[in-house]
Design a protein around this motif. Structure first.
Motif, PDB file in Angstrom:
ATOM      1  N   THR A 202       0.819  -1.204   0.000  1.00 62.86           N
ATOM      2  CA  THR A 202       0.000   0.000   0.000  1.00 62.86           C
ATOM      3  C   THR A 202       0.856   1.259   0.000  1.00 62.86           C
ATOM      4  O   THR A 202       0.345   2.347   0.234  1.00 62.86           O
ATOM      5  N   MET A 203       2.137   1.098  -0.219  1.00 65.64           N
ATOM      6  CA  MET A 203       3.054   2.240  -0.217  1.00 65.64           C
ATOM      7  C   MET A 203       3.801   2.303  -1.550  1.00 65.64           C
ATOM      8  O   MET A 203       3.956   1.304  -2.229  1.00 65.64           O
ATOM      9  N   TYR A 204       4.273   3.492  -1.856  1.00 61.11           N
ATOM     10  CA  TYR A 204       5.018   3.683  -3.089  1.00 61.11           C
ATOM     11  C   TYR A 204       6.486   3.975  -2.822  1.00 61.11           C
ATOM     12  O   TYR A 204       6.847   4.510  -1.771  1.00 61.11           O
ATOM     13  N   THR A 205       7.298   3.620  -3.798  1.00 55.41           N
ATOM     14  CA  THR A 205       8.690   4.043  -3.839  1.00 55.41           C
ATOM     15  C   THR A 205       8.807   4.926  -5.077  1.00 55.41           C
ATOM     16  O   THR A 205       8.415   4.516  -6.167  1.00 55.41           O
ATOM     17  N   ILE A 206       9.285   6.132  -4.890  1.00 58.58           N
ATOM     18  CA  ILE A 206       9.375   7.072  -6.008  1.00 58.58           C
ATOM     19  C   ILE A 206      10.812   7.530  -6.168  1.00 58.58           C
ATOM     20  O   ILE A 206      11.438   7.987  -5.201  1.00 58.58           O
ATOM     21  N   THR A 207      11.319   7.384  -7.381  1.00 65.28           N
ATOM     22  CA  THR A 207      12.670   7.858  -7.671  1.00 65.28           C
ATOM     23  C   THR A 207      12.574   9.098  -8.552  1.00 65.28           C
ATOM     24  O   THR A 207      11.911   9.076  -9.591  1.00 65.28           O
TER      25      THR A 207
ATOM     26  N   LEU B 292      12.592   7.920  -2.690  1.00 59.87           N
ATOM     27  CA  LEU B 292      11.786   8.029  -1.473  1.00 59.87           C
ATOM     28  C   LEU B 292      10.983   6.747  -1.306  1.00 59.87           C
ATOM     29  O   LEU B 292      10.405   6.256  -2.272  1.00 59.87           O
ATOM     30  N   THR B 293      10.930   6.234  -0.097  1.00 56.91           N
ATOM     31  CA  THR B 293      10.165   5.004   0.158  1.00 56.91           C
ATOM     32  C   THR B 293       9.042   5.293   1.152  1.00 56.91           C
ATOM     33  O   THR B 293       9.054   6.331   1.826  1.00 56.91           O
ATOM     34  N   GLY B 294       8.093   4.379   1.220  1.00 60.99           N
ATOM     35  CA  GLY B 294       6.993   4.511   2.184  1.00 60.99           C
ATOM     36  C   GLY B 294       6.063   5.672   1.876  1.00 60.99           C
ATOM     37  O   GLY B 294       5.488   6.275   2.773  1.00 60.99           O
ATOM     38  N   ILE B 295       5.901   5.975   0.591  1.00 65.22           N
ATOM     39  CA  ILE B 295       5.037   7.081   0.183  1.00 65.22           C
ATOM     40  C   ILE B 295       3.589   6.594   0.095  1.00 65.22           C
ATOM     41  O   ILE B 295       3.304   5.621  -0.600  1.00 65.22           O
ATOM     42  N   GLU B 296       2.700   7.286   0.775  1.00 65.26           N
ATOM     43  CA  GLU B 296       1.289   6.886   0.788  1.00 65.26           C
ATOM     44  C   GLU B 296       0.583   7.302  -0.504  1.00 65.26           C
ATOM     45  O   GLU B 296       0.936   8.329  -1.099  1.00 65.26           O
ATOM     46  N   PRO B 297      -0.418   6.525  -0.924  1.00 68.95           N
ATOM     47  CA  PRO B 297      -1.189   6.898  -2.116  1.00 68.95           C
ATOM     48  C   PRO B 297      -2.072   8.105  -1.842  1.00 68.95           C
ATOM     49  O   PRO B 297      -2.066   8.653  -0.741  1.00 68.95           O
ATOM     50  N   ASP B 298      -2.833   8.511  -2.845  1.00 67.23           N
ATOM     51  CA  ASP B 298      -3.798   9.602  -2.741  1.00 67.23           C
ATOM     52  C   ASP B 298      -3.129  10.963  -2.546  1.00 67.23           C
ATOM     53  O   ASP B 298      -3.661  11.825  -1.854  1.00 67.23           O
ATOM     54  N   GLN B 299      -1.954  11.127  -3.117  1.00 68.16           N
ATOM     55  CA  GLN B 299      -1.298  12.435  -3.162  1.00 68.16           C
ATOM     56  C   GLN B 299      -0.561  12.521  -4.491  1.00 68.16           C
ATOM     57  O   GLN B 299      -0.235  11.506  -5.111  1.00 68.16           O
TER      58      GLN B 299
END
Ligand code: FES
Length: 147
Positions: A36-41, A54-61
């Protein structure tokens, strides 16, 4: 009452079994929680900037919101309401995790500097429910004035 672990009917043994069962259930849930979390590079076209993951990014943003919360410079002259093109970025991977491109967004992308097939507006790239990996490249932010 016997509290040693040798008697399988003892309170100690039964309690230990329950705790063991609970921790196995927790272990079983972990992949779902990670999902349920995102990793964004973020990669940068601006010279001298190294990629940031960045790790542990929540959805809905949006990607814009994620960038700003993490002190990553991404211009947003209209304040994130799809009325400019300064939050323009390139989605290199993970576009399926993002809200779909709208006609209005497409119009503003056409006005962006150096649009490409993978162009999006950062404020419109809202992370959908779920999780995964997203890779984006930010244009050189020194080309913009304003926020
Ligand atoms: S901040 Fe203006 S369109 Fe995204």
């Amino acid at each position: 009452m016997c509290l040693s672990g040798s008697d399988p009917n003892s309170v100690f043994h039964q309690t230990k079994s329950i705790f063991s069962l609970i921790s196995n259930i927790k272990v079983g849930l972990q992949p779902e929680i990670c999902g349920t979390m995102y990793t964004i590079t973020f990669k940068f076209e601006q010279k001298g900037l190294e990629p940031i993951t960045l790790t542990g990014i929540e959805p809905d943003q949006s990607i814009l919101e994620v960038a700003l919360k993490n002190d990553i410079e991404l211009h947003h002259n209209c304040g994130g309401v799809c009325a400019c093109s300064t939050c323009h970025l390139y989605v290199d991977k993970g576009e399926d995790f993002l809200e779909e491109l709208s006609d209005k967004e497409e119009d503003f992308i056409d006005r962006a500097v150096n649009p490409r097939l993978n162009s999006r507006l950062g404020c419109q790239c809202v992370l959908q429910e779920g999780g995964g990996e997203v890779f984006v490249t930010l244009p050189d932010q020194t080309q913009f004035l304003g926020e």
